[in-house]
Design a protein around this motif. Structure first.
Motif, PDB file in Angstrom:
ATOM      1  N   ILE A   1      -6.388   0.610 -15.184  1.00 38.17           N
ATOM      2  CA  ILE A   1      -5.094   0.815 -14.530  1.00 38.17           C
ATOM      3  C   ILE A   1      -4.205  -0.427 -14.650  1.00 38.17           C
ATOM      4  O   ILE A   1      -2.974  -0.317 -14.632  1.00 38.17           O
ATOM      5  CB  ILE A   1      -5.307   1.198 -13.051  1.00 38.17           C
TER       6      ILE A   1
ATOM      7  N   PHE B   1      -1.627   9.677 -11.647  1.00 42.99           N
ATOM      8  CA  PHE B   1      -1.040   8.342 -11.548  1.00 42.99           C
ATOM      9  C   PHE B   1      -2.084   7.251 -11.768  1.00 42.99           C
ATOM     10  O   PHE B   1      -1.802   6.224 -12.390  1.00 42.99           O
ATOM     11  CB  PHE B   1      -0.367   8.155 -10.184  1.00 42.99           C
TER      12      PHE B   1
ATOM     13  N   LYS C   1       4.036  -2.566 -11.602  1.00 40.41           N
ATOM     14  CA  LYS C   1       2.940  -2.583 -10.639  1.00 40.41           C
ATOM     15  C   LYS C   1       3.322  -1.877  -9.343  1.00 40.41           C
ATOM     16  O   LYS C   1       2.580  -1.018  -8.839  1.00 40.41           O
ATOM     17  CB  LYS C   1       2.533  -4.031 -10.350  1.00 40.41           C
TER      18      LYS C   1
ATOM     19  N   ILE D   1      -1.111  -0.707 -17.018  1.00 40.81           N
ATOM     20  CA  ILE D   1       0.218  -0.168 -16.713  1.00 40.81           C
ATOM     21  C   ILE D   1       1.236  -1.285 -16.619  1.00 40.81           C
ATOM     22  O   ILE D   1       2.351  -1.175 -17.143  1.00 40.81           O
ATOM     23  CB  ILE D   1       0.173   0.652 -15.401  1.00 40.81           C
TER      24      ILE D   1
ATOM     25  N   ASP E   1       4.398   5.336  -6.204  1.00 40.69           N
ATOM     26  CA  ASP E   1       4.081   6.706  -6.614  1.00 40.69           C
ATOM     27  C   ASP E   1       2.873   7.247  -5.850  1.00 40.69           C
ATOM     28  O   ASP E   1       2.874   8.393  -5.379  1.00 40.69           O
ATOM     29  CB  ASP E   1       3.806   6.759  -8.118  1.00 40.69           C
TER      30      ASP E   1
ATOM     31  N   THR F   1       3.771   1.947  -9.589  1.00 39.43           N
ATOM     32  CA  THR F   1       2.520   2.690  -9.445  1.00 39.43           C
ATOM     33  C   THR F   1       2.125   2.827  -7.986  1.00 39.43           C
ATOM     34  O   THR F   1       1.705   3.901  -7.539  1.00 39.43           O
ATOM     35  CB  THR F   1       1.396   1.977 -10.221  1.00 39.43           C
TER      36      THR F   1
END
Length: 347
Positions: free
Chosen positions: A159, A152, A94, A162, A100, A97
């Motif tokens: 999302i 990303f 988490k 992820i 990034d 992400t």
């Protein structure tokens, strides 16, 4: 018992401490430099421009990224994955992400600031071709980082898939993720090199002394370091897909934080040129905002100049009188001596 002790020492291994220290040292440096840059603009320049506002935004993103980076490492990055719980792994993914996205935002704003700063410094001296190239580069940077941002966010749909294995969804394959990462990192490094080379080419044609040209070119060319960090991050990104990924990903994470922090640190150094020049002056120049104070000091300066001129005139008169008196006495002395010599000779 031996296996338990071996496993215990294995799980105590941690290589994230120096990564966190590096991130916060560079973050503190960026904060100091951006404050000095704002001070320089307001006191010795023409105020803040769009390049300064974009760099301030980049520093804000980088500081928030440092907080996320710290949580990211405290969750388990830098430790062996066999020693981590499923909750730790979910937290790592988490915050990976989040970091990034913040990296992309900080580096993108910093590069936009560099392009705007180059245009601001060169002003009317830049050729139409260089200006066109600069604007094309600016557009490419915006599009590149927008695409990076979307990659990303869309790598898994939804999302949450992820970091939460319980959420059904689809994600990119490892091959697709690596292809995107290598391609974006290559373009990222290329734009860094262009941002570093363009001002050097233009500044070399300006009417400046060699020392000033060399200093400016070296400072602007520091952007090559961020290109090296982007390349290093791309080369080591494959470590994310090894078995012990939480341990191996420490290296690409270090490259990522170095790229982000250098992107917001290095461009502020050339922007402090006016402050550096001011500190090199031997005199302290105080701003005189009060007109009455300016007239008073100006009147005192004229009085001092008049006094110095009158004093010099008086000293000159005294010197001339003393010289005339001394010459007369010498002449009388010579005449008296000649008279006595003549009388003695006659006698």
């Amino acid at each position: 018992m031996a296996n338990f002790e071996s496993m215990s020492s294995y799980c105590e291994e941690y290589q994230g401490a120096y990564a966190i220290i590096l991130a916060w040292v560079l973050g503190a440096t960026a904060t100091i430099l951006i404050n000095l840059r704002v001070f320089d603009r307001k006191c010795f320049g023409n105020g803040l421009g769009w390049d300064d506002h974009m760099m301030i935004l980049a520093v804000v993103f980088s500081i928030v990224d440092d907080f996320a980076f710290t949580i990211f490492f405290q969750a388990g990055i830098g430790r062996h994955i066999l020693c981590l719980s499923e909750a730790n792994v979910s937290t790592i993914l988490k915050w990976l992400t989040i970091t990034d996205v913040l990296d992309v935002a900080a580096v993108g704003c910093a590069k936009i600031s560099v392009c705007l700063y180059i245009q601001r410094v060169l002003g009317n001296s830049i050729s139409k071709l260089s200006l066109l190239l600069l604007r094309v580069l600016l557009g490419c940077i915006v599009l590149l980082h927008a695409a990076d941002f979307l990659v990303f966010l869309l790598q898994c749909r939804p999302i949450q898939a992820i970091w939460d294995s319980q959420v059904p969804g689809t994600c990119y394959s490892m091959h697709t993720s690596l292809t995107f990462t290598y391609g974006i990192s290559a373009l990222d490094a290329f734009t860094d090199l262009i941002c570093a080379a363009l001002p050097i080419i233009v500044i070399s044609r300006l009417q400046l002394n060699i020392r000033a040209k060399l200093a400016i070119c070296v400072l602007m060319g520091l952007g090559v370091l961020t290109a090296c960090c982007a390349i290093g991050k791309a080369i080591t990104f494959r470590d994310f897909y090894v078995d012990d990924s939480s341990w191996a990903i420490t290296t690409p994470s270090l490259w990522a934080v170095a790229e982000t922090q250098l992107s917001v640190n290095l461009p502020s150094i050339p922007a402090l040129r006016s402050l550096y020049i001011h500190l090199q002056k031997p005199k302290l120049h105080l701003p005189l905002s009060n007109p009455h104070l300016q007239r008073t000091i100006g009147s005192n300066d004229r009085k001092l100049d008049k006094f110095d001129h009158q004093e010099q005139k008086e000293w000159s008169s005294v010197s001339n009188n003393a010289m005339v008196s001394c010459t007369t006495q010498m002449a009388n002395l010579d005449a008296g001596s000649s008279y006595h010599v003549a009388v003695h000779a006659i006698g």
